[in-house]
Enzyme design. Structure first.
Site, short mmCIF file in Angstrom:
data_model
loop_
_atom_site.label_atom_id
_atom_site.label_comp_id
_atom_site.label_asym_id
_atom_site.label_seq_id
_atom_site.Cartn_x
_atom_site.Cartn_y
_atom_site.Cartn_z
N ARG A 117 -11.89 5.08 8.85
CA ARG A 117 -10.60 4.94 8.17
C ARG A 117 -9.91 6.30 8.19
NH1 ARG A 117 -11.45 0.47 8.90
NH2 ARG A 117 -11.36 -1.32 7.51
N CYS A 131 -3.22 -2.67 4.80
CA CYS A 131 -3.46 -2.19 6.16
C CYS A 131 -3.23 -3.26 7.20
CB CYS A 131 -4.87 -1.65 6.30
SG CYS A 131 -6.12 -2.91 6.18
N ARG A 146 -17.31 2.29 9.50
CA ARG A 146 -16.00 1.90 8.98
C ARG A 146 -15.07 3.10 9.07
NH1 ARG A 146 -14.28 -1.84 5.22
NH2 ARG A 146 -12.55 -1.24 3.90
N GLU A 175 -4.98 6.08 2.20
CA GLU A 175 -6.06 5.62 3.09
C GLU A 175 -5.59 4.40 3.86
OE1 GLU A 175 -9.94 2.99 3.43
OE2 GLU A 175 -8.08 2.54 2.37
C1 LIG Z 1 -5.90 -2.15 1.44
S1 LIG Z 1 -5.90 -2.89 -0.11
C2 LIG Z 1 -6.21 -1.48 -1.12
C3 LIG Z 1 -7.49 -1.61 -1.86
C4 LIG Z 1 -7.82 -0.53 -2.87
N1 LIG Z 1 -7.54 0.79 -2.44
C5 LIG Z 1 -9.27 -0.68 -3.25
O1 LIG Z 1 -9.99 0.32 -3.31
O2 LIG Z 1 -9.75 -1.81 -3.47
C6 LIG Z 1 -4.21 -3.23 -0.40
C7 LIG Z 1 -3.91 -3.93 -1.72
O3 LIG Z 1 -2.49 -3.98 -1.89
C8 LIG Z 1 -2.18 -5.16 -2.61
N2 LIG Z 1 -0.74 -5.42 -2.41
C9 LIG Z 1 -0.13 -6.02 -1.36
N3 LIG Z 1 1.20 -6.04 -1.54
C10 LIG Z 1 1.43 -5.46 -2.74
C11 LIG Z 1 2.63 -5.21 -3.50
N4 LIG Z 1 3.81 -5.59 -3.05
N5 LIG Z 1 2.51 -4.59 -4.68
C12 LIG Z 1 1.30 -4.22 -5.16
N6 LIG Z 1 0.14 -4.45 -4.50
C13 LIG Z 1 0.21 -5.06 -3.30
C14 LIG Z 1 -3.11 -6.20 -1.98
O4 LIG Z 1 -3.30 -7.30 -2.87
C15 LIG Z 1 -4.39 -5.38 -1.76
O5 LIG Z 1 -5.29 -5.53 -2.83
#
Ligand SMILES: C[S@@+](CC[C@H](N)C(=O)[O-])C[C@H]1O[C@@H](n2cnc3c(N)ncnc32)[C@H](O)[C@@H]1O
Length: 414
Positions: free
Chosen positions: A155, A70, A153, A109
């Site tokens: 979202r 995000c 929060r 989300e």
């Molecule tokens: C907003 S968080 C989502 C968290 C998840 N929905 C949760 O409940 O904890 C986004 C996640 O995407 C991961 N991310 C970022 N770039 C990515 C990529 N290229 N491939 C896979 N995951 C990635 C980040 O490390 C982060 O943990």
């Protein structure tokens, strides 16, 4: 049903969907330590980078979940949106997986800003792209407070339904959720970090001011200590050196002996230095603080003698608490770049991933909120493991989707 958890983090989607007996068949997460935790918590080893996932390596599934990063969409993340090459475009990888697998539902989300960023251009892109793949997207903004969990929060939750599914998707009814008080969720037996002695002293000093002011109500947004004794014009950009010397700067410091503008600025509050005028976000609070000083000059003068804190943000008390209860210790506190923010004690502020400096403080117990308490705010408290490091745990929890909201929405994914 079978689901996949993209950008899986701690697995908020996983926890919520599992409550209905749905089964996770694939996940991906870039961060190695979060992948290890996912294995411990959910017994699945996530793939790493979504950009390297081949569509045919992913098992068939009915629900595709993606909490795509995000940061480019949050207000703090400079609003780069889909133009941001690293993260904004990651949604295209979700689209290619959807195109290949055509799951029944898409479940996304993010921060609400994704809907409005670039005048809705990113949302249009998302909606149209999924439409061309045969999906209809709907969104709803939901905060844990809407379902009785005491964390503010907001979202955006986006659900896409494949067009051939007959039954309409319905959002859960959120009205009349039982309100839970954050204070009831606190447990000082959990491992927690004590508030640093300097911050304890700081809060006590500010409380001393509130006590002597003896206000029935705090009517302003913030109390800005450097304005106690100051009388410089709120916009001094057009004044000459001779003219500004007639005034008093921060904390009433005389400017009359200043030899140049550098010296003048060294006596002025930080929020005036950039443009030689008061920044607009703080103007009303300055007027309020000068008014307080005028009516309580002696008390403010005495108080400021003992106020030795030099950190700019510690000189501003942002009151978002109960107006008629000017007692910091009956509230929650957050140390923010803009000031010391005082919040009502019954609802926690949003957990955020970007910085560990804003972990909420419980001043009555001189401590920070613990990771276990924060996990409850995300409905992730039953996970077997969280990151061991406290800052990493708060970051992961601040990134996560609230699992209880996921659970409620997914009742209607049938
Ligand atoms: C907003 S968080 C989502 C968290 C998840 N929905 C949760 O409940 O904890 C986004 C996640 O995407 C991961 N991310 C970022 N770039 C990515 C990529 N290229 N491939 C896979 N995951 C990635 C980040 O490390 C982060 O943990």
């Amino acid at each position: 049903m079978k689901f996949i958890d993209l950008f899986s983090g701690l697995g908020g989607f996983h926890v919520g969907l599992s409550k209905h007996g749905h089964q996770c068949v694939f996940s991906c997460e870039l961060d190695e330590s979060l992948r290890e935790l996912y294995k411990i918590n959910h017994d699945i080893v996530p793939h790493d980078d979504i950009r390297t996932v081949k569509e045919d390596e992913i098992p068939e599934h009915d629900i595709l979940c993606a909490g795509f990063p995000c940061q480019p969409f949050s207000l703090a993340g400079k609003k780069k949106g889909a133009k941001c090459p690293d993260s904004g475009k990651l949604i295209d990888h979700v689209l290619r997986i959807v195109q290949y697998h055509q799951p029944k539902y898409i479940f996304l989300e993010n921060v609400p800003n994704v809907i409005t960023i670039e005048d809705g251009a990113f949302w249009d892109y998302l909606k149209n792209s999924f439409e061309s793949l045969n999906y209809r997207l709907e969104y709803k903004i939901i905060s844990p407070t809407d379902i009785g969990i005491p964390q503010n929060r907001k979202r955006v939750f986006i659900v896409g339904k494949r067009n051939d599914l007959v039954k309409a998707f319905e959002w859960p009814k959120l009205k009349n959720a039982k309100k839970n008080d954050f204070q009831k969720l606190l447990n000082d037996n959990f491992e927690h970090k004590k508030l640093e002695p300097q911050k304890v002293q700081l809060l006590e000093k500010w409380q001393e001011l509130l006590d002597v002011l003896n206000l029935e109500e705090i009517t302003g947004v913030s109390i800005v200590a450097p304005e106690f004794g100051a009388d410089y014009p709120l916009d001094f950009s057009n004044l000459t050196l001779e003219e500004i010397k007639k005034y008093k700067g921060a904390y009433g410091k005389e400017l009359k002996n200043c030899k140049n503008w550098d010296e003048v600025l060294s006596f002025m509050p930080s929020y005036t230095k950039k443009n030689f005028r008061v920044a607009s976000w703080i103007t009303k609070s300055i007027i309020y603080s000068r008014g307080l000083y005028k009516e309580n000059t002696k008390a403010c003068e005495e108080w400021k003698i003992g106020f030795h804190f030099t950190n700019n943000s510690w000189q501003i008390l942002e009151w978002r608490g109960l107006r008629n209860n000017p007692n910091i210790f009956n509230h929650l506190v957050q140390f923010r770049a803009s000031g010391i923010r005082i919040l009502k004690s019954n609802i926690a502020p949003s957990l955020i991933a970007m910085t560990p400096t804003q972990i909420p403080v419980i001043p009555s117990q001189n401590r920070y909120v613990s990771t276990q308490e924060a996990a409850k705010l995300q409905y992730l408290h039953k996970l077997k493991a969280l990151p061991n490091d406290r800052k990493a745990a708060f970051k992961a929890l601040g990134n996560a989707v609230n699992a209880k909201i996921v659970e409620l929405i997914s009742y209607n994914l049938v």
